[in-house]
Design an enzyme around this catalytic site. Structure first.
Site, PDB file in Angstrom:
ATOM      1  N   SER A   1       1.709  -8.448  -3.181  1.00  0.00           N
ATOM      2  CA  SER A   1       1.231  -7.824  -3.310  1.00  0.00           C
ATOM      3  C   SER A   1       1.223  -7.393  -5.313  1.00  0.00           C
ATOM      4  CB  SER A   1       1.346  -5.585  -3.239  1.00  0.00           C
ATOM      5  OG  SER A   1       0.505  -5.228  -3.577  1.00  0.00           O
TER       6      SER A   1
ATOM      7  N   TYR B   1       7.819  -0.150   0.330  1.00  0.00           N
ATOM      8  CA  TYR B   1       6.008  -0.756   0.474  1.00  0.00           C
ATOM      9  C   TYR B   1       6.698  -2.109  -0.034  1.00  0.00           C
ATOM     10  CZ  TYR B   1       1.614  -3.294   0.028  1.00  0.00           C
ATOM     11  OH  TYR B   1       0.729  -3.512   0.218  1.00  0.00           O
TER      12      TYR B   1
END
Length: 309
Positions: free
Chosen positions: A177, A190
């Protein structure tokens, strides 16, 4: 003295290889790199029951690949299986697998090897996001983030990489990501898990290079937030540079990167510039730019825990 002479002798070879790699990169910037044929390749996709995983399965179905679909959501995974067959896949295998559970990963991986064969393209796509500030995030949710977003990569590599090495043929795909490149407000767990996934994939890539395993390819994907429902409610203050991405566009870019055996893929391309700035600027200056682009508050509208596993 001997080490200096050895380094001096090796310098022309190094410079030649360096210049060749630069030239090669420039050429393939101007013209598209040839795409490999993945018909008949066994492609395993984690988190295939929805979102990117489902769209990736449909793209590889059109390319004639043998599909192995993993997801904790049996109904969603079976639906992807049905859609892949309608898209033209002749061999599709759906397995219910909780990617947060190491023993279950090993068990299902053993089943796949016995029933389907050696996986040649492994796409670690399954993920989960809590979207809570660090001190507000329960311990069990942070552990779950690491189990799905990072640790699952360890166990799937352990399960499938040995056969790739034995066959001198395979492709490892890490869906990380943009949050695996730059820290994001409200995404501490995350970001940490995606940073870990990125570093792990990059490290294994360097191992394959050092051990001259030229048949093993790696692609590391770092997209900005995508309209899959996983980051529902997130916003961007600069949509022209950092748009919330359309999933079909992201999947097309990912598949192209895999077919061209591209090592890194950042989406959108503005992320390359952000990483360049990050390497040059002091943190406070970088934060000023982030605040100007309204990146610091991208999670303000997030509505709760989401998963694509």
């Amino acid at each position: 003295m001997s080490s200096i002479l050895k380094s001096a002798k090796g310098l022309p070879i190094f410079l030649g290889k360096f210049l060749f790699s630069i030239l090669k990169a420039l050429i393939f910037t101007i013209i598209s790199k040839p795409r490999k044929n993945v018909a008949g390749e066994i492609v395993l996709i984690t988190g295939a029951g929805s979102g990117l995983g489902r769209l990736l399965a449909l793209r590889f179905a059109c390319l004639g690949s043998v599909l192995v679909l993993w997801d904790v959501n049996k109904d969603g995974n079976e639906e992807t299986c049905r859609m892949a067959r309608e898209a033209g896949a002749t061999r599709v295998h759906a397995y219910t697998c909780d990617c947060s559970d190491r023993e279950e990963i090993y068990r299902v991986a053993h089943q796949v090897k016995n029933e389907v064969g050696d996986v040649s393209i492994l796409i670690n796509n399954a993920g989960i996001v809590t979207g809570k500030n660090f001190l507000d995030c329960p311990d069990e949710l942070m552990e779950k983030s690491f189990d799905v977003n990072f640790k699952a990569h360890l166990w799937t590599y352990k399960a499938f990489l040995p056969a790739m090495i034995a066959n001198n043929h395979g492709h490892l795909v890490c869906i990380s990501s943009s949050a695996g490149l730059v820290g994001v407000n409200g995404l501490a767990d995350y970001c940490a898990s995606k940073f870990a996934a990125f570093g792990f994939a990059e490290s294994v890539f360097t191992e394959t290079v050092a051990q001259k395993q030229k048949g093993i390819k790696t692609t590391i994907v770092c997209p900005f937030f995508i309209k899959t429902g996983m980051f529902e409610g997130c916003t961007t203050g600069c949509p022209s540079l950092l748009p919330i991405l359309e999933p079909e566009y992201v999947v097309r870019k990912i598949v192209d990167a895999i077919l061209q055996e591209q090592l890194y893929l950042y989406i959108p391309k503005f992320l390359y510039f952000i990483m360049f700035l990050k390497s040059l600027l002091p943190l406070k200056t970088a934060l000023l730019i982030a605040e100007y682009l309204d990146i610091l508050h991208v999670m303000d509208g997030f509505t709760g825990q989401k998963t694509k596993d």
